[in-house]
Design an enzyme around this catalytic site. Sequence first.
Site, PDB file in Angstrom:
ATOM      1  CG  ASP A   6      -1.695   1.140   1.385  1.00  0.00           C
ATOM      2  OD1 ASP A   6      -2.328   1.790   0.373  1.00  0.00           O
ATOM      3  OD2 ASP A   6      -1.812   1.685   2.398  1.00  0.00           O
ATOM      4  CB  SER A   7       0.333   4.929  -0.385  1.00  0.00           C
ATOM      5  OG  SER A   7      -0.987   4.866   0.409  1.00  0.00           O
ATOM      6  CE1 TYR A  38       2.225   5.406  -3.515  1.00  0.00           C
ATOM      7  CE2 TYR A  38       0.768   3.614  -4.112  1.00  0.00           C
ATOM      8  CZ  TYR A  38       2.131   4.080  -3.759  1.00  0.00           C
ATOM      9  OH  TYR A  38       3.274   3.232  -3.618  1.00  0.00           O
ATOM     10  N   GLY A  39      -3.207   9.252  -3.266  1.00  0.00           N
ATOM     11  CA  GLY A  39      -4.702   9.864  -3.725  1.00  0.00           C
ATOM     12  C   GLY A  39      -4.362  11.084  -4.530  1.00  0.00           C
ATOM     13  CB  CYS A  69      -3.429   0.480  -2.474  1.00  0.00           C
ATOM     14  SG  CYS A  69      -3.359   2.272  -2.682  1.00  0.00           S
ATOM     15  CG  ASN A  70      -9.821   0.651  -2.667  1.00  0.00           C
ATOM     16  OD1 ASN A  70     -10.672   0.267  -2.979  1.00  0.00           O
ATOM     17  ND2 ASN A  70      -9.159   0.818  -1.366  1.00  0.00           N
ATOM     18  CB  THR A  71      -5.129   4.995  -4.796  1.00  0.00           C
ATOM     19  OG1 THR A  71      -6.154   5.235  -3.784  1.00  0.00           O
ATOM     20  CG2 THR A  71      -4.786   6.368  -5.769  1.00  0.00           C
ATOM     21  CB  CYS A 180      -9.380   4.823   0.613  1.00  0.00           C
ATOM     22  SG  CYS A 180      -7.699   5.141   1.268  1.00  0.00           S
ATOM     23  CB  THR A 181      -6.651  -0.051   2.350  1.00  0.00           C
ATOM     24  OG1 THR A 181      -5.665   0.700   1.839  1.00  0.00           O
ATOM     25  CG2 THR A 181      -7.226  -0.985   1.233  1.00  0.00           C
TER      26      THR A 181
HETATM   27  N1  DGL Z   1      -4.764   3.255   1.054  1.00  0.00           N
HETATM   28  C1  DGL Z   1      -5.005   3.646  -0.365  1.00  0.00           C
HETATM   29  C2  DGL Z   1      -6.132   3.255  -0.978  1.00  0.00           C
HETATM   30  O1  DGL Z   1      -6.687   2.108  -0.790  1.00  0.00           O
HETATM   31  C3  DGL Z   1      -4.290   5.200  -0.600  1.00  0.00           C
HETATM   32  C4  DGL Z   1      -4.369   6.120   0.123  1.00  0.00           C
HETATM   33  C5  DGL Z   1      -3.358   7.307  -0.386  1.00  0.00           C
HETATM   34  O2  DGL Z   1      -2.116   6.933  -0.379  1.00  0.00           O
HETATM   35  O3  DGL Z   1      -3.865   8.269  -0.788  1.00  0.00           O
HETATM   36  O4  DGL Z   1      -6.658   4.110  -1.964  1.00  0.00           O
END
Ligand code: DGL
Length: 253
Positions: A6-7, A38-39, A69-71, A180-181
């Site tokens: 993940d980020s 990452y967002g 991580c969804n992003t 988002c996780t």
């Molecule tokens: N945990 C991440 C997700 O599921 C991203 C959060 C981030 O880095 O902005 O989207």
Amino acid sequence: MIGVFDSGLGGLSVLAALVEALPRADFAYYADTAHVPYGNKSEAQIQCRVLAIGDHLAAQGCELLVVACNTATAAAVQALRAAHPEFPVVGVEPGIKPAAQDSRSGRIAVLATEATASSQRLQRLIQDHAGQVEVFVEPCPGWATHVEMLQLDDPALARDVRARVEPLLDRGVDRIVLGCTHYSFLAPLLRDVVGARAQLIDVAAAVARQTQRLAGGLAHGSGRLQLHASAHPERLRAALPRLHLGHLVPRIA
Ligand code: DGL
């Protein structure tokens, strides 16, 4: 070994579900803390990081990757699969489908990073699985950073959560997808606002079940956990108890 990344800390919510489903598997968790969040990054920037992390985890001996991580999934899971056709890659996508299926009001909401909220992949997911319901996509800038800084009790965050979620409830939303996780760690704050008016939808357990189906012999390891990070790796271990994941500490190799 199964690689999970993940980020930052958000993917630990997925790791916890993975460890529960696969207690004897060995895991390497990678947090890209030098580049979090990452967002607010472009698709090209996220892809570049995801491919580098995929190579790193493959070099560590990982034979299955979970993009927790969804992003990163929205921006780069296809590129990662193309770069590593030799092993399975499991992505995380917002639980639009279960939310749409279970909604009684016909209105659901997705809380996500700006990058996920504006991604084509999310639009496709909505088209494919939520044709019959109204979907409100709510970008939540800054929430992941609060989790990274372990500022879970910050009153400013609580105010922002309320300001974003209450209007959704007022519109009749009865399912709220955690897209988002990192937001799994905000579930107590969210529940304070939501009460009985809506259910929160988290896909961590579903991702763990999918990983279990693909794990084969990787399920039978020695239950060890390696923690890696692109900056401040020592903070990862220290964060576990703060995120109510202290039970993972004895696994750290
Ligand atoms: N945990 C991440 C997700 O599921 C991203 C959060 C981030 O880095 O902005 O989207």
